[in-house]
Design a protein around this motif. Structure first.
Motif, short mmCIF file in Angstrom:
data_model
loop_
_atom_site.label_atom_id
_atom_site.label_comp_id
_atom_site.label_asym_id
_atom_site.label_seq_id
_atom_site.Cartn_x
_atom_site.Cartn_y
_atom_site.Cartn_z
N VAL A 94 14.89 40.97 19.94
CA VAL A 94 14.71 42.34 20.45
C VAL A 94 15.84 43.23 19.93
O VAL A 94 15.62 44.38 19.56
N MET A 95 17.03 42.69 19.87
CA MET A 95 18.21 43.46 19.49
C MET A 95 18.54 43.36 18.00
O MET A 95 19.57 43.84 17.55
N ARG A 96 17.65 42.79 17.22
CA ARG A 96 17.89 42.48 15.81
C ARG A 96 18.42 43.65 14.99
O ARG A 96 19.28 43.48 14.13
N ALA A 129 13.82 61.27 15.67
CA ALA A 129 14.05 59.85 15.90
C ALA A 129 14.81 59.31 14.69
O ALA A 129 14.64 59.79 13.57
N ILE A 130 15.66 58.32 14.95
CA ILE A 130 16.41 57.69 13.86
C ILE A 130 16.29 56.18 13.98
O ILE A 130 16.12 55.63 15.07
N THR A 131 16.37 55.51 12.84
CA THR A 131 16.37 54.05 12.79
C THR A 131 16.92 53.64 11.43
O THR A 131 17.35 54.49 10.65
N ILE A 132 16.89 52.35 11.17
CA ILE A 132 17.29 51.87 9.85
C ILE A 132 16.03 51.46 9.08
O ILE A 132 15.01 51.08 9.68
N LEU A 133 16.08 51.54 7.77
CA LEU A 133 14.91 51.25 6.94
C LEU A 133 14.32 49.86 7.18
O LEU A 133 13.09 49.72 7.23
N PRO A 134 15.12 48.81 7.35
CA PRO A 134 14.52 47.49 7.59
C PRO A 134 13.73 47.39 8.90
O PRO A 134 12.94 46.47 9.08
N ASN A 135 13.93 48.33 9.83
CA ASN A 135 13.23 48.28 11.11
C ASN A 135 11.83 48.88 10.96
O ASN A 135 11.51 49.94 11.49
N THR A 136 10.99 48.17 10.23
CA THR A 136 9.66 48.67 9.90
C THR A 136 8.78 48.89 11.13
O THR A 136 7.93 49.77 11.13
N ARG A 137 8.97 48.09 12.17
CA ARG A 137 8.15 48.26 13.38
C ARG A 137 8.46 49.62 14.01
O ARG A 137 7.57 50.30 14.49
N SER A 138 9.73 50.01 14.01
CA SER A 138 10.11 51.26 14.65
C SER A 138 9.64 52.47 13.84
O SER A 138 8.99 53.37 14.37
N TRP A 139 9.94 52.49 12.54
CA TRP A 139 9.50 53.67 11.78
C TRP A 139 8.01 53.66 11.57
O TRP A 139 7.38 54.72 11.43
N PHE A 160 23.82 48.13 9.15
CA PHE A 160 23.07 49.14 9.90
C PHE A 160 23.58 50.55 9.63
O PHE A 160 23.17 51.50 10.29
N LYS A 161 24.50 50.71 8.70
CA LYS A 161 25.14 52.00 8.45
C LYS A 161 24.13 53.09 8.04
O LYS A 161 24.13 54.19 8.56
N ARG A 162 23.26 52.78 7.07
CA ARG A 162 22.33 53.78 6.53
C ARG A 162 21.13 53.93 7.47
O ARG A 162 20.48 52.96 7.83
N HIS A 163 20.85 55.16 7.88
CA HIS A 163 19.75 55.47 8.79
C HIS A 163 18.76 56.43 8.14
O HIS A 163 19.10 57.16 7.21
N ILE A 164 17.56 56.40 8.66
CA ILE A 164 16.52 57.34 8.26
C ILE A 164 16.13 58.18 9.46
O ILE A 164 16.34 57.78 10.61
N THR A 165 15.59 59.37 9.19
CA THR A 165 15.28 60.34 10.24
C THR A 165 13.81 60.75 10.18
O THR A 165 13.27 60.98 9.10
N TYR A 166 13.20 60.84 11.35
CA TYR A 166 11.82 61.31 11.49
C TYR A 166 11.80 62.48 12.47
O TYR A 166 12.63 62.55 13.37
#
Length: 176
Positions: free
Chosen positions: A29-31, A128-138, A165-171
């Motif tokens: 969950v916290m991955r 919303a923000i997340t990291i690129l590898p978090n495909t479920r979230s974006w 986790f430094k680099r984030h993407i924005t929606y």
């Protein structure tokens, strides 16, 4: 409180703490989050969210399944994180327990949260923000009609430079 067909989104209650502790102890969950929080971290997060609710009328609410009353996750709004492209805006976020993945709960809660935000807040967009590898979230961001702002990709200021986790993407979702 937000009611959907299957869920209730509401401010935190004392009874939520054990379920939240169990939820955040799950490494999967916290991955994509920074670290597994301690009990003190969880208590501070609950206090922070309760402060947002008190001061702004919204927070990352507890999400419970309507029929069972079981805690399934968190979803809601908060002031945008400082030093990020959503600073000064309203930010949507969510986290659901692994037992509740694939049930459509996150989409149901997030869509209802966006609807609530646009109906009750004087904002033209929600981020919303997340990291690129978090495909479920974006992926969820896209399914609820949010659009990626490639020009707003950023390095999160609270994370060390060597963090994966430094680099984030924005929606963003704009008021219709």
């Amino acid at each position: 409180m937000i009611d959907t067909e299957r869920l209730v989104l509401r401010p935190y209650e004392v009874r939520d703490r054990p379920a939240i502790l169990s939820h955040v102890a799950d490494a999967e969950v916290m991955r994509f989050l920074v670290a597994l929080p301690t009990e003190a971290d969880v208590d501070a997060a609950i206090a922070r969210q309760n402060g947002y609710q008190r001061d702004h009328g919204y927070c990352f609410w507890s999400v419970e399944e309507r029929t069972s009353g079981a805690f399934v996750g968190v979803c809601g709004l908060k002031p945008g994180a400082l030093g990020t492209p959503v600073e000064g805006a309203v930010e949507i976020g969510w986290r659901f327990g692994r037992d509740h993945w694939g049930c459509g709960f996150a989409r149901e809660a997030a869509a209802a949260t966006l609807d609530w935000g646009f109906a009750n807040l004087p904002v033209d967009r929600i981020g919303a923000i997340t990291i690129l590898p978090n495909t479920r979230s974006w992926g969820l961001m896209e399914r609820i009609g949010m659009l990626r702002d490639h020009a707003a990709d950023f390095d999160h200021p609270i994370l060390p430079d060597d963090s994966p986790f430094k680099r984030h993407i924005t929606y963003w979702k704009t008021r219709s």
